[in-house]
Design a protein around this motif. Structure first.
Motif, PDB file in Angstrom:
ATOM      1  N   LEU A  82      67.270 -79.701 -36.321  1.00 36.40           N
ATOM      2  CA  LEU A  82      66.608 -79.570 -35.021  1.00 36.40           C
ATOM      3  C   LEU A  82      67.577 -79.735 -33.854  1.00 36.40           C
ATOM      4  O   LEU A  82      67.233 -79.372 -32.726  1.00 36.40           O
ATOM      5  N   ILE A  83      68.762 -80.276 -34.109  1.00 34.97           N
ATOM      6  CA  ILE A  83      69.664 -80.608 -32.997  1.00 34.97           C
ATOM      7  C   ILE A  83      71.004 -79.876 -33.048  1.00 34.97           C
ATOM      8  O   ILE A  83      71.818 -80.032 -32.139  1.00 34.97           O
ATOM      9  N   LEU A  84      71.232 -79.059 -34.072  1.00 36.98           N
ATOM     10  CA  LEU A  84      72.563 -78.489 -34.276  1.00 36.98           C
ATOM     11  C   LEU A  84      72.730 -77.071 -33.757  1.00 36.98           C
ATOM     12  O   LEU A  84      73.829 -76.518 -33.837  1.00 36.98           O
ATOM     13  N   SER A  85      71.674 -76.469 -33.233  1.00 41.05           N
ATOM     14  CA  SER A  85      71.750 -75.054 -32.869  1.00 41.05           C
ATOM     15  C   SER A  85      72.516 -74.821 -31.570  1.00 41.05           C
ATOM     16  O   SER A  85      72.111 -75.260 -30.497  1.00 41.05           O
ATOM     17  N   LYS A  86      73.614 -74.101 -31.671  1.00 39.62           N
ATOM     18  CA  LYS A  86      74.393 -73.723 -30.494  1.00 39.62           C
ATOM     19  C   LYS A  86      73.602 -72.753 -29.610  1.00 39.62           C
ATOM     20  O   LYS A  86      73.610 -72.872 -28.379  1.00 39.62           O
ATOM     21  N   ARG A  87      72.925 -71.780 -30.225  1.00 40.25           N
ATOM     22  CA  ARG A  87      72.151 -70.804 -29.452  1.00 40.25           C
ATOM     23  C   ARG A  87      71.012 -71.477 -28.698  1.00 40.25           C
ATOM     24  O   ARG A  87      70.731 -71.132 -27.552  1.00 40.25           O
ATOM     25  N   LEU A  88      70.377 -72.463 -29.307  1.00 42.94           N
ATOM     26  CA  LEU A  88      69.278 -73.160 -28.633  1.00 42.94           C
ATOM     27  C   LEU A  88      69.796 -73.920 -27.421  1.00 42.94           C
ATOM     28  O   LEU A  88      69.151 -73.928 -26.364  1.00 42.94           O
ATOM     29  N   HIS A  89      70.957 -74.543 -27.547  1.00 46.05           N
ATOM     30  CA  HIS A  89      71.559 -75.235 -26.405  1.00 46.05           C
ATOM     31  C   HIS A  89      71.872 -74.242 -25.282  1.00 46.05           C
ATOM     32  O   HIS A  89      71.690 -74.542 -24.098  1.00 46.05           O
ATOM     33  N   SER A  90      72.320 -73.050 -25.653  1.00 42.45           N
ATOM     34  CA  SER A  90      72.611 -72.014 -24.653  1.00 42.45           C
ATOM     35  C   SER A  90      71.347 -71.583 -23.922  1.00 42.45           C
ATOM     36  O   SER A  90      71.349 -71.419 -22.701  1.00 42.45           O
ATOM     37  N   ILE A  91      70.263 -71.405 -24.674  1.00 42.84           N
ATOM     38  CA  ILE A  91      69.001 -70.960 -24.076  1.00 42.84           C
ATOM     39  C   ILE A  91      68.505 -71.974 -23.051  1.00 42.84           C
ATOM     40  O   ILE A  91      68.042 -71.603 -21.960  1.00 42.84           O
ATOM     41  N   PHE A  92      68.628 -73.260 -23.390  1.00 43.99           N
ATOM     42  CA  PHE A  92      68.117 -74.295 -22.489  1.00 43.99           C
ATOM     43  C   PHE A  92      69.078 -74.577 -21.342  1.00 43.99           C
ATOM     44  O   PHE A  92      68.686 -74.539 -20.168  1.00 43.99           O
ATOM     45  N   VAL A  93      70.340 -74.891 -21.651  1.00 45.88           N
ATOM     46  CA  VAL A  93      71.213 -75.498 -20.652  1.00 45.88           C
ATOM     47  C   VAL A  93      72.111 -74.493 -19.928  1.00 45.88           C
ATOM     48  O   VAL A  93      72.569 -74.758 -18.822  1.00 45.88           O
ATOM     49  N   LEU A  94      72.360 -73.335 -20.518  1.00 48.19           N
ATOM     50  CA  LEU A  94      73.172 -72.323 -19.853  1.00 48.19           C
ATOM     51  C   LEU A  94      72.327 -71.216 -19.238  1.00 48.19           C
ATOM     52  O   LEU A  94      72.580 -70.777 -18.120  1.00 48.19           O
ATOM     53  N   ARG A  95      71.323 -70.748 -19.960  1.00 45.24           N
ATOM     54  CA  ARG A  95      70.544 -69.587 -19.509  1.00 45.24           C
ATOM     55  C   ARG A  95      69.334 -69.975 -18.673  1.00 45.24           C
ATOM     56  O   ARG A  95      68.855 -69.175 -17.880  1.00 45.24           O
ATOM     57  N   LEU A  96      68.804 -71.191 -18.885  1.00 44.87           N
ATOM     58  CA  LEU A  96      67.683 -71.708 -18.078  1.00 44.87           C
ATOM     59  C   LEU A  96      66.461 -70.783 -18.147  1.00 44.87           C
ATOM     60  O   LEU A  96      65.798 -70.529 -17.147  1.00 44.87           O
ATOM     61  N   PHE A  97      66.168 -70.290 -19.355  1.00 43.61           N
ATOM     62  CA  PHE A  97      65.055 -69.355 -19.550  1.00 43.61           C
ATOM     63  C   PHE A  97      63.704 -70.052 -19.401  1.00 43.61           C
ATOM     64  O   PHE A  97      63.551 -71.237 -19.716  1.00 43.61           O
ATOM     65  N   ASN A  98      62.699 -69.275 -18.967  1.00 48.18           N
ATOM     66  CA  ASN A  98      61.348 -69.832 -18.875  1.00 48.18           C
ATOM     67  C   ASN A  98      60.744 -70.084 -20.255  1.00 48.18           C
ATOM     68  O   ASN A  98      59.756 -70.818 -20.381  1.00 48.18           O
ATOM     69  N   ASP A  99      61.316 -69.489 -21.307  1.00 49.08           N
ATOM     70  CA  ASP A  99      60.852 -69.779 -22.675  1.00 49.08           C
ATOM     71  C   ASP A  99      60.960 -71.269 -22.984  1.00 49.08           C
ATOM     72  O   ASP A  99      60.203 -71.785 -23.812  1.00 49.08           O
ATOM     73  N   CYS A 100      61.880 -71.952 -22.341  1.00 50.67           N
ATOM     74  CA  CYS A 100      62.055 -73.384 -22.581  1.00 50.67           C
ATOM     75  C   CYS A 100      60.799 -74.156 -22.170  1.00 50.67           C
ATOM     76  O   CYS A 100      60.378 -75.089 -22.874  1.00 50.67           O
ATOM     77  N   PHE A 101      60.199 -73.785 -21.058  1.00 50.65           N
ATOM     78  CA  PHE A 101      58.953 -74.423 -20.636  1.00 50.65           C
ATOM     79  C   PHE A 101      57.802 -74.013 -21.541  1.00 50.65           C
ATOM     80  O   PHE A 101      56.939 -74.831 -21.879  1.00 50.65           O
TER      81      PHE A 101
END
Length: 367
Positions: A82-101
């Motif tokens: 649950l915590i190791l995904s590089k792509r997931l970190h990119s989606i949240f902290v670099l891309r700031l997508f609304n999918d995160c909400f």
């Protein structure tokens, strides 16, 4: 931020809300969230503060996901995934997508359902739907668990409440131009571009754009939902399910049915609906990994796969989602991992003993 600036300036017609990335194509809750970010980040100029906000959002979502897993009694060796995904970190902290909400509200809804806070869960899900229509993929599973958990009539009231919240959120835009809001915020006829697809690049552009391919995916989606509904989610025959819809069972029998709706079955039902939707989606973009990354570890574990196979599948999936732009090989791995997850979930999901009809008969005999 460009679209939100126009909203902040008083524009309420969705057809007139544009930016360099194109028109606004997300529902009203998205606008309100990014309007708040617009104010907090000096109209979008303070990107670092925006990233800090998304770090908090990521951690809050991660806590929710872990709590959902904990409610379903998932063993500790699954949690590192649950915590190791590089792509997931990119989606949240670099891309700031609304999918995160959207994914935050989805797992908030799941957690509330697991704790039997039905109304709060339904409101959370509707808020997520108000951010992005992608979580419509979870609706068949949510509808099924509400039907079993609280009965037909209460489930219908929950559905009406979700719809009312959508209308309430959208009211300023509906008052200005209802058709422009409905056609843009929940646009189902959107054109898909081959160059952005992550999952179906290997079929070729001609096949990807064809009507036959679209209809085949739609048929596969409906068939898989029907299969899971009748053999894994409801655990009863189609005839028994129809009878429950026409004649809801007694209060005592409904209580017996509701007891089968466990935290494990809730997480399995909702996440399998999401993954089925992703597998049969015409195209997946990189931000869709927000829904997949925290769904597949549970479903692979739930299917009974050996931990080594779970980690190997996760590594293959993670590699494929980090290839940019996607290639024939990476898209085949994405599609293959989703297919493996769906198939193994169906094969490994235990069927609850008995059926609502049998429980009803027992209740009547006892009475």
């Amino acid at each position: 931020m460009q679209q939100v600036a126009q909203y902040a300036g008083g524009e309420r017609d969705y057809t007139k809300l544009y930016g360099d990335t194109g028109p606004l194509v997300y529902p009203a809750a998205h606008v309100y969230i990014y309007r708040l970010l617009y104010a907090l980040t000096d109209e979008g100029r303070d990107i670092k503060l925006g990233q800090y906000i998304f770090i908090v959002l990521y951690l809050a979502t991660l806590v929710l996901v872990m709590q959902c897993y904990r409610q379903a009694k998932v063993p500790p060796h699954i949690y590192p995934l649950l915590i190791l995904s590089k792509r997931l970190h990119s989606i949240f902290v670099l891309r700031l997508f609304n999918d995160c909400f959207a994914v935050f509200f989805l797992f908030l809804a799941i957690y509330c359902y697991q704790r039997r806070f039905w109304t709060i869960g339904s409101l959370a899900y509707s808020l997520g739907l108000g951010v992005k229509m992608s979580i419509l993929l979870a609706l068949p599973g949510i509808g099924t668990l509400l039907w079993q958990g609280i009965g037909r009539n209460r489930a219908l009231r929950q559905a009406m409440m979700m719809g009312q919240l959508q209308i309430l959120l959208a009211y300023p835009f509906l008052a200005a131009n209802p058709w422009s809001y409905a056609s843009r915020a929940f646009e189902l006829s959107r054109q898909f571009l081959f160059k952005w697809t992550v999952n179906w690049r290997f079929v070729g552009e001609e096949m990807f754009l064809s009507r036959e391919f679209s209809l085949a995916l739609l048929a596969a989606h409906a068939s898989l939902l029907g299969l899971f509904l009748t053999t894994r989610w409801l655990h009863c025959s189609v005839g028994e399910a129809i009878e429950q819809l026409i004649r809801p069972p007694s209060q005592q029998v409904q209580a017996n049915i509701s007891r089968r709706v466990t935290p494990d079955s809730i997480l399995t039902t909702v996440l399998s609906a999401v993954i089925i939707g992703c597998q049969c989606a015409r195209t997946l973009h990189y931000q869709f990994y927000a829904y997949i990354a925290w769904s597949t570890p549970f479903l692979l574990w739930r299917s009974g796969l050996h931990p080594v196979l779970i980690y190997v599948t996760w590594l293959a999936q993670e590699w494929a989602w980090n290839v940019f732009p996607s290639t024939n090989a990476s898209s085949m791995v994405v599609a293959g991992c989703l297919t493996l997850t769906v198939m193994s979930t169906w094969l490994g999901a235990d069927k609850l003993k008995g059926s609502p009809a049998k429980e009803q008969a027992k209740g009547q005999r006892a009475t």
